[in-house]
Enzyme design. Structure first.
Site, PDB file in Angstrom:
ATOM      1  N   ASP A   1      -6.742  -6.717   4.728  1.00  0.00           N
ATOM      2  CA  ASP A   1      -7.676  -6.895   3.637  1.00  0.00           C
ATOM      3  C   ASP A   1      -8.856  -7.551   3.300  1.00  0.00           C
ATOM      4  O   ASP A   1      -9.559  -7.449   2.587  1.00  0.00           O
ATOM      5  CB  ASP A   1      -7.238  -5.280   2.478  1.00  0.00           C
TER       6      ASP A   1
ATOM      7  N   ASP B   1      -2.868 -18.425   1.254  1.00  0.00           N
ATOM      8  CA  ASP B   1      -4.004 -18.506  -0.035  1.00  0.00           C
ATOM      9  C   ASP B   1      -4.877 -20.443   0.939  1.00  0.00           C
ATOM     10  O   ASP B   1      -5.763 -20.260   0.520  1.00  0.00           O
ATOM     11  CB  ASP B   1      -3.241 -19.638  -1.128  1.00  0.00           C
TER      12      ASP B   1
ATOM     13  N   ASP C   1     -12.713  -9.024   4.422  1.00  0.00           N
ATOM     14  CA  ASP C   1     -14.032  -9.101   3.883  1.00  0.00           C
ATOM     15  C   ASP C   1     -14.320 -10.556   3.899  1.00  0.00           C
ATOM     16  O   ASP C   1     -16.087 -10.848   3.702  1.00  0.00           O
ATOM     17  CB  ASP C   1     -13.892  -8.148   2.369  1.00  0.00           C
TER      18      ASP C   1
ATOM     19  N   TYR D   1       0.672  -1.307  -0.487  1.00  0.00           N
ATOM     20  CA  TYR D   1       0.463   0.378   0.431  1.00  0.00           C
ATOM     21  C   TYR D   1       0.559   0.953   0.355  1.00  0.00           C
ATOM     22  O   TYR D   1       0.335   2.543  -1.208  1.00  0.00           O
ATOM     23  CB  TYR D   1      -1.195  -0.161   1.198  1.00  0.00           C
TER      24      TYR D   1
ATOM     25  N   LYS E   1       2.889 -15.364   3.179  1.00  0.00           N
ATOM     26  CA  LYS E   1       3.060 -16.488   1.760  1.00  0.00           C
ATOM     27  C   LYS E   1       4.853 -16.124   2.049  1.00  0.00           C
ATOM     28  O   LYS E   1       5.073 -16.458   0.975  1.00  0.00           O
ATOM     29  CB  LYS E   1       2.860 -14.985   0.727  1.00  0.00           C
TER      30      LYS E   1
HETATM   31  C1  LIG Z   1     -10.074   1.610   0.447  1.00  0.00           C
HETATM   32  C2  LIG Z   1      -9.472   0.656   0.472  1.00  0.00           C
HETATM   33  C3  LIG Z   1      -7.992   1.768   0.910  1.00  0.00           C
HETATM   34  C4  LIG Z   1      -9.115   0.195   1.765  1.00  0.00           C
HETATM   35  C5  LIG Z   1      -8.311  -0.930   2.293  1.00  0.00           C
HETATM   36  O1  LIG Z   1      -7.615  -1.672   1.141  1.00  0.00           O
HETATM   37  O2  LIG Z   1      -7.102  -0.326   2.975  1.00  0.00           O
HETATM   38  C6  LIG Z   1     -10.310  -0.424   2.127  1.00  0.00           C
HETATM   39  O3  LIG Z   1     -10.487  -1.910   1.335  1.00  0.00           O
HETATM   40  C7  LIG Z   1     -10.397  -1.273   3.571  1.00  0.00           C
HETATM   41  O4  LIG Z   1     -10.335  -2.362   4.321  1.00  0.00           O
HETATM   42  O5  LIG Z   1     -10.451   0.180   4.275  1.00  0.00           O
HETATM   43 MG   LIG Z   2     -11.169  -3.021   2.074  1.00  0.00          MG
END
Ligand SMILES: CC(C)[C@H](C(=O)O)[C@@H](O)C(=O)O
Ligand SMILES: [Mg+2]
Ligand SMILES: NC(=O)c1ccc[n+]([C@@H]2O[C@H](COP(=O)([O-])OP(=O)(O)OC[C@H]3O[C@@H](n4cnc5c(N)ncnc54)[C@H](O)[C@@H]3O)[C@@H](O)[C@H]2O)c1
Length: 357
Positions: free
Chosen positions: A246, A222, A250, A143, A190
């Site tokens: 990240d 993975d 999700d 990042y 990884k």
């Molecule tokens: C929007 C993006 C930069 C952010 C990240 O990747 O950290 C989001 O996905 C999160 O999880 O806060």
């Molecule tokens: Mg995110």
């Protein structure tokens, strides 16, 4: 009885809608427990670009630094998502906020409310009792490394970088948290391919003997992606790098039923920022259907972590639990059995939570 100053930073899309509800919950808590919370607002993301040309104006950053805590919504707009050449982007505001405030640890609790067992696409018998705390490193990795184009723009690169120090400070937070839970730490990397991951594993192995009461497991990312769905209960605390964290969180939101349920705390050197893990969700913006519970649960984390208000935080979580027990759902966590009159919009769901505070 405490006096605290909270900065509300709604950002874009549904960030505006859900943060308004999170703030109301904080207000109600202040009234109930006799605290004085004062508020200010600041711009970030697309709304900040529109107003000032800058996704994180200095004024916003200054206000963040001076606050006792920040309740943040989300950033993002389809205009930029579909224009890879845009040089100024809402997400730059979010990343700058994290870097400038030194928010290197992002805590993402994957808490499954029992009432939502049926809301997930994973079988209830696999899910029941799942309770995971992710520590996502938040100010390093691919990042924040050098990025660019070469060969007349035909080749792109992003450099992933971690220092020993950066890995160690997030790892120690994760070890400490594991000590207060089921004493299991899973470090995800990884290391079979990536050099930053080899350093990551080396650092975890080096400090692990200082926490002999914590059982440490190393996994490749993975495999973790697979095991989270196959057997979520095997995880207690998970620590991982920025990008892996990240993506995995999700995925893990499906254990809790929806992105709309997952709160997070971004903490480190200064003011803590509390934020849902979801984005600005332009597919549902303005429709009044966004689930505000991630923002409400982020407010609960704020009360607990930044203000040390355990009872207040628990009151919020308990109110959410009561509302779910009463059968109320937003659209994202409703299932085939949910009666139509129990499916609420953003504000109505907030109002139900408030009734239990
Ligand atoms: C929007 C993006 C930069 C952010 C990240 O990747 O950290 C989001 O996905 C999160 O999880 O806060
Ligand atoms: Mg995110
Ligand atoms: N922390 C952040 O600010 C953050 C996080 C993720 C994405 N983003 C940005 O948000 C924009 C949209 O990204 P995306 O679509 O990949 O991710 P998203 O999280 O915004 O949405 C993903 C899906 O989940 C649903 N969803 C998310 N939150 C919900 C809620 N509270 N209630 C009900 N449903 C919800 C959305 O409707 C969508 O279908 C992009 O510009 C992205 O960069 C920002």
């Amino acid at each position: 009885m405490a006096t605290k100053h909270i900065l509300i930073v709604p950002g874009d899309g549904i960030g505006q809608e859900v943060t308004a509800v999170g703030k109301k919950v904080l207000d109600k808590i202040a009234a109930k427990f006799g605290h004085t919370f004062t508020y200010d607002e600041a711009l970030i993301g697309h709304v900040a670009i529109e107003a000032t040309g800058n996704p994180l104006p200095d004024e916003s950053l200054e206000k963040m630094r001076k606050s006792d805590a920040v309740l943040f919504g989300a950033v993002g707009h389809p205009k930029y998502d579909n224009d890879p050449s845009a040089k100024v982007r809402p997400e730059q505001g979010l990343l700058k906020m994290r870097k400038e405030l030194g928010l290197y640890a992002n805590l993402r609790p994957i808490k499954l409310f029992d009432e939502l067992l049926g809301a997930s696409s994973i079988k209830p018998e696999i899910l029941k009792g799942a309770d995971i705390l992710f520590f996502r490193e938040l100010t390093g990795d691919i990042y924040f490394g050098e990025k660019g184009r070469k060969n007349d723009g035909d080749t792109a690169y992003d450099i992933a970088e971690y220092s020993r120090y950066e890995v160690e400070r997030i790892a120690r937070k994760a070890f400490e948290a594991a000590r207060t839970r089921r004493k299991k730490l899973c470090s995800v990397d990884k290391a079979n391919v990536i050099e930053t991951s080899r350093l990551w594993r080396e650092v975890i192995q080096k400090i692990a003997p200082e926490y002999p009461d914590v059982e440490v497991e190393h996994q490749f990312v993975d495999a973790t992606a697979m095991l989270l769905i196959k057997d979520p209960r095997r995880f207690d605390v998970v620590v991982t790098a920025n990008l892996f964290g990240d993506i995995l969180t999700d995925e893990a939101s499906q254990i809790a039923g929806s992105m709309g349920m997952l709160a997070s705390a971004s903490v480190g050197d200064g003011t803590g920022v509390y934020e849902p893990i979801h984005g600005s969700a332009h597919d549902i913006t303005g429709k009044g259907v966004a689930n505000p519970l991630a923002s409400i649960l982020s407010a609960a984390l704020l009360l607990d972590i930044s203000f040390g208000m355990k009872a207040e935080s628990e009151a919020v979580i308990n109110a959410v639990d009561q509302v779910l027990k009463a059968g109320f759902r937003t659209r994202d966590i409703a299932d085939q059995q949910t009666p139509a009159d129990k499916i609420l919009g953003t504000e109505a769901m907030g109002a139900e939570v408030m009734k239990h505070l």
